[in-house]
Design a protein around this motif. Structure first.
Motif, PDB file in Angstrom:
ATOM      1  N   CYS A  54     -24.310  45.260  55.231  1.00 17.76           N
ATOM      2  CA  CYS A  54     -22.917  45.521  55.591  1.00 17.76           C
ATOM      3  C   CYS A  54     -22.112  45.955  54.367  1.00 17.76           C
ATOM      4  O   CYS A  54     -22.487  45.650  53.232  1.00 17.76           O
ATOM      5  CB  CYS A  54     -22.302  44.266  56.190  1.00 17.76           C
ATOM      6  SG  CYS A  54     -23.224  43.633  57.606  1.00 17.76           S
ATOM      7  N   ALA A  55     -21.012  46.642  54.602  1.00 12.51           N
ATOM      8  CA  ALA A  55     -20.190  47.180  53.521  1.00 12.51           C
ATOM      9  C   ALA A  55     -19.570  46.096  52.652  1.00 12.51           C
ATOM     10  O   ALA A  55     -19.248  46.345  51.495  1.00 12.51           O
ATOM     11  CB  ALA A  55     -19.087  48.074  54.102  1.00 12.51           C
ATOM     12  N   ASP A  56     -19.411  44.891  53.163  1.00 11.96           N
ATOM     13  CA  ASP A  56     -18.788  43.809  52.403  1.00 11.96           C
ATOM     14  C   ASP A  56     -19.829  42.908  51.717  1.00 11.96           C
ATOM     15  O   ASP A  56     -19.555  41.756  51.414  1.00 11.96           O
ATOM     16  CB  ASP A  56     -17.877  42.982  53.292  1.00 11.96           C
ATOM     17  CG  ASP A  56     -18.614  42.335  54.462  1.00 11.96           C
ATOM     18  OD1 ASP A  56     -19.813  42.610  54.659  1.00 11.96           O
ATOM     19  OD2 ASP A  56     -17.984  41.547  55.187  1.00 11.96           O
ATOM     20  N   LYS A  60     -20.703  42.646  60.928  1.00 10.87           N
ATOM     21  CA  LYS A  60     -19.685  43.701  61.007  1.00 10.87           C
ATOM     22  C   LYS A  60     -19.843  44.640  59.818  1.00 10.87           C
ATOM     23  O   LYS A  60     -20.499  44.319  58.850  1.00 10.87           O
ATOM     24  CB  LYS A  60     -18.282  43.090  60.979  1.00 10.87           C
ATOM     25  CG  LYS A  60     -18.022  42.134  62.115  1.00 10.87           C
ATOM     26  CD  LYS A  60     -16.596  41.676  62.271  1.00 10.87           C
ATOM     27  CE  LYS A  60     -15.852  41.266  61.073  1.00 10.87           C
ATOM     28  NZ  LYS A  60     -14.530  40.688  61.349  1.00 10.87           N
ATOM     29  N   TYR A  61     -19.208  45.800  59.900  1.00 12.52           N
ATOM     30  CA  TYR A  61     -19.191  46.809  58.827  1.00 12.52           C
ATOM     31  C   TYR A  61     -20.593  47.292  58.470  1.00 12.52           C
ATOM     32  O   TYR A  61     -20.918  47.502  57.307  1.00 12.52           O
ATOM     33  CB  TYR A  61     -18.499  46.272  57.564  1.00 12.52           C
ATOM     34  CG  TYR A  61     -17.284  45.432  57.809  1.00 12.52           C
ATOM     35  CD1 TYR A  61     -16.170  45.950  58.449  1.00 12.52           C
ATOM     36  CD2 TYR A  61     -17.257  44.096  57.415  1.00 12.52           C
ATOM     37  CE1 TYR A  61     -15.056  45.170  58.681  1.00 12.52           C
ATOM     38  CE2 TYR A  61     -16.144  43.310  57.641  1.00 12.52           C
ATOM     39  CZ  TYR A  61     -15.045  43.845  58.274  1.00 12.52           C
ATOM     40  OH  TYR A  61     -13.947  43.064  58.499  1.00 12.52           O
ATOM     41  N   THR A  88     -23.744  49.264  57.468  1.00 10.77           N
ATOM     42  CA  THR A  88     -23.955  50.499  56.726  1.00 10.77           C
ATOM     43  C   THR A  88     -25.424  50.898  56.679  1.00 10.77           C
ATOM     44  O   THR A  88     -25.735  52.048  56.396  1.00 10.77           O
ATOM     45  CB  THR A  88     -23.452  50.362  55.271  1.00 10.77           C
ATOM     46  OG1 THR A  88     -24.138  49.277  54.634  1.00 10.77           O
ATOM     47  CG2 THR A  88     -21.949  50.126  55.245  1.00 10.77           C
ATOM     48  N   ARG A 128     -11.143  48.892  61.489  1.00 11.17           N
ATOM     49  CA  ARG A 128     -11.715  48.165  60.353  1.00 11.17           C
ATOM     50  C   ARG A 128     -11.614  46.656  60.576  1.00 11.17           C
ATOM     51  O   ARG A 128     -12.538  45.914  60.271  1.00 11.17           O
ATOM     52  CB  ARG A 128     -10.987  48.588  59.076  1.00 11.17           C
ATOM     53  CG  ARG A 128     -11.493  47.916  57.848  1.00 11.17           C
ATOM     54  CD  ARG A 128     -12.742  48.597  57.365  1.00 11.17           C
ATOM     55  NE  ARG A 128     -13.130  47.983  56.102  1.00 11.17           N
ATOM     56  CZ  ARG A 128     -14.371  47.731  55.773  1.00 11.17           C
ATOM     57  NH1 ARG A 128     -15.349  48.065  56.572  1.00 11.17           N
ATOM     58  NH2 ARG A 128     -14.659  47.167  54.636  1.00 11.17           N
ATOM     59  N   ARG A 154     -20.478  47.489  64.389  1.00  8.55           N
ATOM     60  CA  ARG A 154     -20.789  46.068  64.321  1.00  8.55           C
ATOM     61  C   ARG A 154     -21.878  45.755  65.323  1.00  8.55           C
ATOM     62  O   ARG A 154     -22.093  46.503  66.272  1.00  8.55           O
ATOM     63  CB  ARG A 154     -19.556  45.210  64.542  1.00  8.55           C
ATOM     64  CG  ARG A 154     -19.062  45.148  65.967  1.00  8.55           C
ATOM     65  CD  ARG A 154     -17.897  44.214  66.160  1.00  8.55           C
ATOM     66  NE  ARG A 154     -18.294  42.850  65.900  1.00  8.55           N
ATOM     67  CZ  ARG A 154     -17.435  41.882  65.586  1.00  8.55           C
ATOM     68  NH1 ARG A 154     -16.160  42.134  65.513  1.00  8.55           N
ATOM     69  NH2 ARG A 154     -17.869  40.672  65.355  1.00  8.55           N
TER      70      ARG A 154
END
Length: 82
Positions: free
Chosen positions: A3-5, A54-55, A57, A34, A41
């Motif tokens: 994920c992006a985070d 979520k997020y 990638t 977002r 997600r």
């Protein structure tokens, strides 16, 4: 799943091949925001909340589990289902 985070998660093969979960990219006929996990997600209704990444990638399919998941690597159950 990456994920992006910097969150990451994994699923067992039996869960991954069922049709009961999906990758979500829109909500109410609008692109996912977002705050709700855009760009994509994961929705897995048979698993507890921390499995709902979520997020997203990156998605990798492998027979070797490099990392179980963010919370699992801190002691939580890997196969936590409802």
């Amino acid at each position: 799943m990456q994920c992006a985070d910097d969150y990451y998660e994994s699923l067992d093969l039996a869960t991954a091949i069922t049709l009961r979960h999906c990758f979500v990219y829109e909500m109410y006929d609008q692109p996912l925001t977002r705050e709700h996990g855009a760009p994509v997600r994961l929705n897995v209704p048979t698993k507890i909340g921390y499995k709902q990444a979520k997020y997203l990638t990156d998605l990798k399919v492998s027979q070797v589990l490099e990392r179980a998941g963010y919370w699992e690597d801190q002691g939580y159950s890997w196969f936590y289902g409802l």
